[in-house]
Design a protein around this motif. Structure first.
Motif, mmCIF file in Angstrom:
data_model
loop_
_atom_site.group_PDB
_atom_site.id
_atom_site.type_symbol
_atom_site.label_atom_id
_atom_site.label_comp_id
_atom_site.label_asym_id
_atom_site.label_seq_id
_atom_site.Cartn_x
_atom_site.Cartn_y
_atom_site.Cartn_z
ATOM 1 N N LEU A 142 -7.612 -7.461 59.863
ATOM 2 C CA LEU A 142 -8.253 -6.837 58.698
ATOM 3 C C LEU A 142 -9.684 -6.360 58.957
ATOM 4 C CD1 LEU A 142 -6.894 -8.972 55.722
ATOM 5 C CD2 LEU A 142 -6.239 -6.650 56.403
ATOM 6 N N PRO A 143 -10.542 -7.131 59.644
ATOM 7 C CA PRO A 143 -11.891 -6.605 59.900
ATOM 8 C C PRO A 143 -11.891 -5.347 60.766
ATOM 9 C CG PRO A 143 -11.812 -8.988 60.229
ATOM 10 C CD PRO A 143 -10.402 -8.525 60.089
ATOM 11 N N VAL A 144 -10.962 -5.268 61.723
ATOM 12 C CA VAL A 144 -10.857 -4.067 62.556
ATOM 13 C C VAL A 144 -10.464 -2.876 61.696
ATOM 14 C CG1 VAL A 144 -9.673 -3.018 64.524
ATOM 15 C CG2 VAL A 144 -10.212 -5.467 64.556
ATOM 16 N N ILE A 145 -9.477 -3.073 60.835
ATOM 17 C CA ILE A 145 -9.022 -1.994 59.963
ATOM 18 C C ILE A 145 -10.132 -1.549 59.023
ATOM 19 C CG2 ILE A 145 -7.414 -1.421 58.099
ATOM 20 C CD1 ILE A 145 -5.424 -3.365 59.506
ATOM 21 N N ARG A 146 -10.881 -2.500 58.467
ATOM 22 C CA ARG A 146 -11.979 -2.137 57.557
ATOM 23 C C ARG A 146 -13.004 -1.263 58.261
ATOM 24 N NH1 ARG A 146 -12.414 -4.451 52.655
ATOM 25 N NH2 ARG A 146 -10.996 -6.180 52.161
ATOM 26 N N ASP A 147 -13.422 -1.641 59.459
ATOM 27 C CA ASP A 147 -14.428 -0.847 60.160
ATOM 28 C C ASP A 147 -13.874 0.533 60.532
ATOM 29 O OD1 ASP A 147 -16.534 -2.589 59.982
ATOM 30 O OD2 ASP A 147 -16.262 -3.461 61.977
ATOM 31 N N ASP A 148 -12.604 0.580 60.924
ATOM 32 C CA ASP A 148 -12.010 1.878 61.258
ATOM 33 C C ASP A 148 -11.938 2.790 60.031
ATOM 34 O OD1 ASP A 148 -11.718 1.067 63.850
ATOM 35 O OD2 ASP A 148 -9.540 0.884 63.806
ATOM 36 N N LEU A 149 -11.608 2.219 58.871
ATOM 37 C CA LEU A 149 -11.560 3.034 57.658
ATOM 38 C C LEU A 149 -12.953 3.512 57.259
ATOM 39 C CD1 LEU A 149 -8.876 1.145 55.524
ATOM 40 C CD2 LEU A 149 -8.609 3.252 56.852
ATOM 41 N N ARG A 150 -13.970 2.738 57.556
ATOM 42 C CA ARG A 150 -15.349 3.202 57.323
ATOM 43 C C ARG A 150 -15.662 4.396 58.225
ATOM 44 N NH1 ARG A 150 -16.235 -2.696 57.204
ATOM 45 N NH2 ARG A 150 -16.723 -3.280 55.038
ATOM 46 N N VAL A 151 -15.203 4.334 59.476
ATOM 47 C CA VAL A 151 -15.388 5.472 60.384
ATOM 48 C C VAL A 151 -14.689 6.707 59.823
ATOM 49 C CG1 VAL A 151 -14.750 6.390 62.656
ATOM 50 C CG2 VAL A 151 -15.723 4.090 62.468
ATOM 51 N N CYS A 152 -13.470 6.537 59.333
ATOM 52 C CA CYS A 152 -12.722 7.671 58.776
ATOM 53 C C CYS A 152 -13.465 8.313 57.611
ATOM 54 C CB CYS A 152 -11.345 7.208 58.295
ATOM 55 S SG CYS A 152 -10.212 6.720 59.599
ATOM 56 N N ALA A 153 -13.920 7.487 56.681
ATOM 57 C CA ALA A 153 -14.623 8.016 55.514
ATOM 58 C C ALA A 153 -15.903 8.734 55.933
ATOM 59 C CB ALA A 153 -14.924 6.887 54.538
ATOM 60 N N ASP A 154 -16.586 8.203 56.944
ATOM 61 C CA ASP A 154 -17.838 8.776 57.420
ATOM 62 C C ASP A 154 -17.604 10.086 58.179
ATOM 63 O OD1 ASP A 154 -20.664 8.638 57.714
ATOM 64 O OD2 ASP A 154 -20.431 7.871 59.764
ATOM 65 N N ALA A 155 -16.393 10.249 58.735
ATOM 66 C CA ALA A 155 -16.106 11.401 59.588
ATOM 67 C C ALA A 155 -15.680 12.637 58.813
ATOM 68 C CB ALA A 155 -15.007 11.044 60.595
ATOM 69 N N ARG A 156 -15.409 12.513 57.515
ATOM 70 C CA ARG A 156 -14.805 13.619 56.779
ATOM 71 C C ARG A 156 -15.872 14.593 56.295
ATOM 72 N NH1 ARG A 156 -9.629 13.169 56.647
ATOM 73 N NH2 ARG A 156 -9.516 15.100 55.510
ATOM 74 N N ASN A 157 -16.159 15.549 57.145
ATOM 75 C CA ASN A 157 -16.949 16.718 56.752
ATOM 76 C C ASN A 157 -16.561 17.848 57.693
ATOM 77 O OD1 ASN A 157 -18.833 16.886 59.083
ATOM 78 N ND2 ASN A 157 -19.465 14.869 58.345
ATOM 79 N N ASP A 158 -17.050 19.050 57.438
ATOM 80 C CA ASP A 158 -16.550 20.166 58.232
ATOM 81 C C ASP A 158 -17.207 20.283 59.598
ATOM 82 O OD1 ASP A 158 -19.046 21.226 57.706
ATOM 83 O OD2 ASP A 158 -18.324 22.716 56.288
ATOM 84 N N ALA A 159 -18.303 19.546 59.835
ATOM 85 C CA ALA A 159 -18.943 19.463 61.161
ATOM 86 C C ALA A 159 -19.268 20.818 61.774
ATOM 87 C CB ALA A 159 -18.072 18.650 62.123
ATOM 88 N N GLY A 160 -19.573 21.809 60.932
ATOM 89 C CA GLY A 160 -20.053 23.071 61.458
ATOM 90 C C GLY A 160 -19.008 24.157 61.516
ATOM 91 N N PRO A 161 -19.274 25.211 62.296
ATOM 92 C CA PRO A 161 -18.385 26.373 62.332
ATOM 93 C C PRO A 161 -17.047 26.044 62.991
ATOM 94 C CG PRO A 161 -20.110 26.569 63.989
ATOM 95 C CD PRO A 161 -20.476 25.388 63.141
ATOM 96 N N PRO A 162 -16.062 26.917 62.814
ATOM 97 C CA PRO A 162 -14.745 26.676 63.422
ATOM 98 C C PRO A 162 -14.826 26.579 64.949
ATOM 99 C CG PRO A 162 -14.625 28.430 61.781
ATOM 100 C CD PRO A 162 -16.078 28.138 61.993
ATOM 101 N N LEU A 163 -13.895 25.833 65.505
ATOM 102 C CA LEU A 163 -13.834 25.646 66.957
ATOM 103 C C LEU A 163 -13.129 26.836 67.618
ATOM 104 C CD1 LEU A 163 -12.762 21.907 67.026
ATOM 105 C CD2 LEU A 163 -14.927 22.802 67.905
ATOM 106 N N PRO A 164 -13.503 27.175 68.842
ATOM 107 C CA PRO A 164 -12.836 28.275 69.552
ATOM 108 C C PRO A 164 -11.625 27.799 70.353
ATOM 109 C CG PRO A 164 -14.719 27.559 70.807
ATOM 110 C CD PRO A 164 -14.704 26.703 69.563
ATOM 111 N N CYS A 165 -10.892 26.837 69.818
ATOM 112 C CA CYS A 165 -9.674 26.375 70.490
ATOM 113 C C CYS A 165 -8.585 26.192 69.439
ATOM 114 C CB CYS A 165 -9.918 25.090 71.267
ATOM 115 S SG CYS A 165 -10.718 23.763 70.370
ATOM 116 N N PRO A 166 -7.319 26.382 69.806
ATOM 117 C CA PRO A 166 -6.223 26.259 68.840
ATOM 118 C C PRO A 166 -6.108 24.844 68.286
ATOM 119 C CG PRO A 166 -5.488 27.320 70.873
ATOM 120 C CD PRO A 166 -6.842 26.750 71.144
#
Length: 255
Positions: free
Chosen positions: A163-187
């Protein structure tokens, strides 16, 4: 070998490297059979985050930026050769954000991103904050999603450790959700399960906003986890896709 990568047999230097990023609460072990399944033209490189499996004693990350900085630095020498990123669920977000970081600093990019069971990063995070869930509520949520295998549910000590591993991973997921800039030049190739309660076809289609080249969606049988665990339908699609990126002169499988 980077601490993130499992020891692997020496690969043909001409092989396309496939870096595989695991889901929240998971590890690199599900990818260890992929080398035989995908063939000699692919060098499978499972990526293991700290705090689990052989890295169980190492501190975990709970925010995306420190994780990306560490991944980028430690994997950089391995990413100089031609490669593709594959990520399932949390792994899809990490693969995408790592590619964005490398684009921003002018480093070598993957030939493609292959995303599985992961909605486009600009869409709202579909789960409640882990701080709002006690252990019982988190277990119910994960059980409903198929994210807690029976052996863990049946052994209290394993569940307590997970459970502690899952909690920290879900925090990473929530923190990672943004568009992070312009589109990537790869498919970007997005795979999803037809019965996935978290990620629907429209969530996968929205990845097209994050590439300037090409995006496609493939829907497989199963839910959030079983569409990844049932590897035959997935491998049937990955083999021609990876052959294309290993030998760019081949006609793309989506053409």
């Amino acid at each position: 070998m980077s601490g993130y990568l499992d020891p692997v047999a020496a690969a043909d230097p001409e092989s396309l490297r496939l870096f595989c990023f695991h889901h929240a609460g998971g590890g690199s072990s599900p990818y260890r059979g992929w080398q035989r399944a995908l063939g000699p033209h692919i060098a499978v490189r499972p990526v293991l985050l700290p705090g689990r499996e052989r890295r169980g004693a190492e501190p975990r990350f709970s925010e995306i930026e420190p994780l990306l900085a560490d991944l980028d630095a430690r994997l950089d020498e391995h990413l100089a050769a031609p490669h593709v990123f594959f990520g399932h669920s949390m792994g899809g977000l990490i693969a995408y954000r790592l590619a964005c970081r490398r684009r921003d600093r002018g480093a070598t990019l993957p030939a493609a991103l292959i995303i599985s069971g992961c909605a486009a990063p600009h869409l709202p995070w579909p789960l409640p904050p882990v701080e709002a869930l006690d252990d019982a509520a988190l277990i119910r949520l994960l059980t409903d999603l198929g994210g807690l295998p029976a052996p863990i549910l049946e052994v209290p000590a394993l569940l307590t450790a997970a459970l502690p591993v899952i909690r920290d991973d879900l925090r990473v997921c929530a923190d990672a959700r943004n568009d992070a800039g312009p589109p990537l030049p790869c498919p970007i190739h997005a795979f999803g399960g037809e019965a996935d309660p978290l990620v629907g076809e429209l969530d996968l289609t929205a990845w097209r906003e994050h590439t300037t080249v090409h995006s496609e969606v493939r829907v497989l049988p199963g839910d959030h986890f079983s569409q990844f665990d049932r590897t035959d339908p997935l491998f049937d699609r990955l083999r021609p896709l990876l052959r294309h990126y290993a030998a760019p002169g081949l006609v793309p499988p989506h053409a």
